[in-house]
Every structure is written in structure tokens, then in C-alpha cells.
Design a protein around this motif. Structure first.
Motif, PDB file in Angstrom:
ATOM      1  N   GLY A 155       0.727  -1.217   0.061  1.00 35.55           N
ATOM      2  CA  GLY A 155       0.027   0.087   0.027  1.00 35.55           C
ATOM      3  C   GLY A 155       0.907   1.151  -0.065  1.00 35.55           C
ATOM      4  O   GLY A 155       0.290   2.092  -0.115  1.00 35.55           O
ATOM      5  N   LYS A 156       2.080   1.101  -0.198  1.00 29.65           N
ATOM      6  CA  LYS A 156       3.095   2.283  -0.247  1.00 29.65           C
ATOM      7  C   LYS A 156       3.359   2.748  -1.532  1.00 29.65           C
ATOM      8  O   LYS A 156       3.186   1.943  -2.360  1.00 29.65           O
ATOM      9  N   ARG A 157       3.627   4.159  -1.537  1.00 30.24           N
ATOM     10  CA  ARG A 157       4.338   4.443  -2.877  1.00 30.24           C
ATOM     11  C   ARG A 157       5.452   3.909  -3.441  1.00 30.24           C
ATOM     12  O   ARG A 157       6.287   3.692  -2.840  1.00 30.24           O
ATOM     13  N   ALA A 158       5.367   3.425  -4.495  1.00 27.32           N
ATOM     14  CA  ALA A 158       6.330   2.656  -5.435  1.00 27.32           C
ATOM     15  C   ALA A 158       6.061   2.987  -6.671  1.00 27.32           C
ATOM     16  O   ALA A 158       4.690   2.974  -6.944  1.00 27.32           O
ATOM     17  N   LEU A 159       6.896   2.653  -7.772  1.00 29.54           N
ATOM     18  CA  LEU A 159       6.685   2.483  -8.940  1.00 29.54           C
ATOM     19  C   LEU A 159       6.714   0.701  -9.513  1.00 29.54           C
ATOM     20  O   LEU A 159       7.536   0.364  -9.355  1.00 29.54           O
ATOM     21  N   VAL A 160       5.495   0.489  -9.809  1.00 30.60           N
ATOM     22  CA  VAL A 160       5.359  -1.002  -9.826  1.00 30.60           C
ATOM     23  C   VAL A 160       5.031  -1.062 -11.479  1.00 30.60           C
ATOM     24  O   VAL A 160       4.043  -0.530 -12.138  1.00 30.60           O
ATOM     25  N   VAL A 161       5.988  -1.496 -12.280  1.00 26.82           N
ATOM     26  CA  VAL A 161       6.178  -1.496 -13.460  1.00 26.82           C
ATOM     27  C   VAL A 161       5.935  -3.138 -13.938  1.00 26.82           C
ATOM     28  O   VAL A 161       6.516  -4.069 -13.590  1.00 26.82           O
ATOM     29  N   THR A 162       4.647  -3.404 -14.745  1.00 23.77           N
ATOM     30  CA  THR A 162       4.107  -4.712 -15.108  1.00 23.77           C
ATOM     31  C   THR A 162       4.749  -4.912 -16.711  1.00 23.77           C
ATOM     32  O   THR A 162       4.198  -4.035 -17.865  1.00 23.77           O
ATOM     33  N   VAL A 163       5.384  -5.980 -17.036  1.00 27.12           N
ATOM     34  CA  VAL A 163       5.411  -6.347 -18.239  1.00 27.12           C
ATOM     35  C   VAL A 163       4.755  -7.592 -18.732  1.00 27.12           C
ATOM     36  O   VAL A 163       4.517  -8.413 -18.048  1.00 27.12           O
ATOM     37  N   GLY A 164       3.788  -7.610 -19.837  1.00 26.34           N
ATOM     38  CA  GLY A 164       2.875  -8.319 -19.944  1.00 26.34           C
ATOM     39  C   GLY A 164       3.642  -9.617 -20.625  1.00 26.34           C
ATOM     40  O   GLY A 164       4.396  -9.911 -20.970  1.00 26.34           O
ATOM     41  N   GLU A 165       2.656 -10.684 -20.583  1.00 26.60           N
ATOM     42  CA  GLU A 165       2.889 -12.057 -21.206  1.00 26.60           C
ATOM     43  C   GLU A 165       1.642 -12.299 -22.051  1.00 26.60           C
ATOM     44  O   GLU A 165       0.529 -12.266 -21.678  1.00 26.60           O
ATOM     45  N   PHE A 166       2.006 -12.663 -23.324  1.00 24.78           N
ATOM     46  CA  PHE A 166       1.188 -12.727 -24.333  1.00 24.78           C
ATOM     47  C   PHE A 166       1.184 -14.135 -25.072  1.00 24.78           C
ATOM     48  O   PHE A 166       2.440 -14.342 -25.555  1.00 24.78           O
ATOM     49  N   GLU A 167       0.367 -14.807 -25.347  1.00 23.94           N
ATOM     50  CA  GLU A 167       0.588 -15.973 -26.066  1.00 23.94           C
ATOM     51  C   GLU A 167       0.950 -15.771 -27.427  1.00 23.94           C
ATOM     52  O   GLU A 167       0.585 -15.201 -28.299  1.00 23.94           O
ATOM     53  N   GLY A 168       2.277 -16.313 -27.628  1.00 21.25           N
ATOM     54  CA  GLY A 168       2.857 -16.497 -28.977  1.00 21.25           C
ATOM     55  C   GLY A 168       3.855 -15.323 -29.329  1.00 21.25           C
ATOM     56  O   GLY A 168       4.159 -15.143 -30.209  1.00 21.25           O
TER      57      GLY A 168
END
Length: 267
Positions: A198-211
């Protein structure tokens, strides 16, 4: 006589604490109160419950649910129709006029209930996988791409970009209404709060895609698919390419990335 007076005084000292120990009677809930319970978002969870009491108040339900009144003191009408046992299921997206009438001719209170489309996400959501869009409480819905192409229902959307999910329902007068939820499918996304702490942070999500394979670098360092949490204050850079299998990578489209200004962490 002195002994009698002493005995009476001792009784008073015993009774006074007992009188103060009796709890005050709780104020009775007004007859006009409208109670509601929202169905749980996931199986095994509890549904959210609450009440509204002010005439003209708007009650917004995020998905299906039930409304009810105190049937011993009031009757419940939804869109003008009397509801047996003072309760009613609201299973469809739309707007409802809800009236609670006193059984003792003390008056009536009217509420407006808005049930939102249950797409399972909020407006402007960013997906980092190919999603299947559903709506559990709409009579009809459709998903349209930014170039106005209608996406097949019940199938994964296997492309990137901006999309519009539109749900159709009715208002209290039976007229057709709609609500539009814009969403995105991108290689990467960012969030300004760590969901775990719940704290301030930069959360970067790299996606996963079929193929497809997404190759991403944060501040010049390769990062894996999934979440990467950044706690260093300041501006950060993110680059990504997508490749089909082991083939040549394609340069990331600007639409598929978070905006540069979104990668600024301030604590």
C-alpha cells in the motif's frame, strides 16, 4: 432510627452504580431505511452490505445485489411495482427508482439506485495479457476497437491498442441506456502504489502474451515478465519490444507503453 437511616443510605450506594450500568436503548432505525447487499466479486467472499436513509439519495451498486426494507413497517416498490416481502433482486445493469412507503401512513421516501456494468474492471484499465471481456449483468454488451471494429464475443482479444466495452440496459422508465468503459491492451503498464504494502512505489508490469515475447528494459536494465517494484525516487525510463516467437523484434508502439511522465516516482 440511626441504624435504619444507615441501612437505607447503604442501599442507595449499591443501587446508584447499577442504575448507571444499564445501557441506553439504541435508537431505532427509521422505517424509511433502504438496506442493500452486493453480491461478492469472487466465490467464497462475503458480499458488501449497507444502508441509505436520506430521501433522494443515490445508491450505486458495482454489480448484482439485493435491496430490502423493514417489511414490518414499510412496503417496497421498484419502478412502480410492489415487491413481495419488501425485498428485490437487482440483476441487471441500469437505473431504478426505489420507493419505500410507510405502513402507518407516515409518508414515503424515494431513492435512485444505479447498478453499474460488471465487466470485472474499472474504466481506463490496462491489460497486460490478451483478455476475454464479459459482462455478468448486462442484457447486451459489445467490445469495439479504436478503428470501430467489433470484437468477437467470448474470445481473447489478440491485439494491442485502445478498446471500448459498451453495456446496454434500461432506466426506471424502461428506456434503453448505455455505459462505456475504455480499456487498453499494452506491452507494459505502471502503477504508483505497491499493491502488497500500500506504500508509494513505481510498479512496472511487463505483459505476457500467447505466441509473443516482450523484451523490456527499465533504466537500461532488462526486466522479466511480471511486476518489478522501483523505490528509487525520480524519473525512470522504460523501453520494450515484442517478438513473435524467436523472430525479429518489432519496435514498441507508443500506444503500448505507459506515458513517460507516468514513470516519475515521487514519495
Amino acid at each position: 432510627m440511626k441504624r435504619v437511616i444507615a441501612f437505607l443510605l447503604s442501599c442507595c450506594f449499591v443501587l446508584v452504580p447499577l442504575l448507571y450500568a444499564v445501557p441506553a436503548r439504541a435508537e431505532e432505525t427509521p422505517w424509511s431505511t433502504l438496506f442493500y447487499t452486493v453480491d461478492p466479486a469472487n466465490e467464497g467472499e462475503d458480499g458488501q452490505s449497507g444502508r441509505v436513509q436520506l430521501s433522494g439519495e443515490l445508491l450505486t451498486l458495482p454489480r448484482k445485489g439485493e435491496i430490502r426494507c423493514d417489511a414490518s413497517r414499510a412496503r417496497l416498490l421498484v419502478n412502480g411495482e410492489l415487491q413481495p416481502e419488501g425485498k428485490c433482486r437487482l440483476d441487471y445493469f441500469g437505473k431504478y427508482e426505489v420507493r419505500v412507503e410507510s405502513l402507518n401512513d407516515a409518508g414515503a421516501v424515494t431513492y435512485t439506485v444505479q447498478e453499474l456494468p460488471d465487466f470485472g474492471f474499472w474504466k481506463d484499465h490496462v491489460f497486460t495479457e490478451f483478455p476475454v471481456i464479459t459482462c455478468n449483468n448486462a442484457e447486451e454488451f459489445e467490445v469495439i476497437s479504436s478503428d470501430r471494429r467489433r470484437m468477437p464475443a467470448g474470445e481473447p482479444i489478440k491485439q494491442f491498442g485502445e478498446f471500448s466495452a459498451v453495456a446496454y440496459g434500461k432506466n426506471s422508465a424502461g428506456e434503453r441506456i448505455s455505459d462505456e468503459y475504455i480499456f487498453y491492451i499494452r506491452y507494459c503498464k505502471e502503477l504508483g502504489t505497491d499493491p502488497a504494502s500500500g506504500k508509494r512505489a513505481l510498479v512496472v508490469t511487463v505483459g505476457e502474451f500467447e505466441g509473443l515475447t516482450v523484451r523490456a528494459e527499465l533504466d537500461g536494465t532488462p526486466i522479466e515478465a511480471g511486476e518489478t517494484i522501483v523505490t528509487a525516487v525520480g524519473q525512470h525510463s522504460l523501453t520494450a519490444t515484442v517478438a513473435r516467437g524467436e523472430g525479429e523484434a518489432e519496435k514498441a508502439n507508443a500506444m503500448m507503453m505507459p506515458k513517460t511522465e507516468d514513470l516519475l516516482l515521487q514519495i
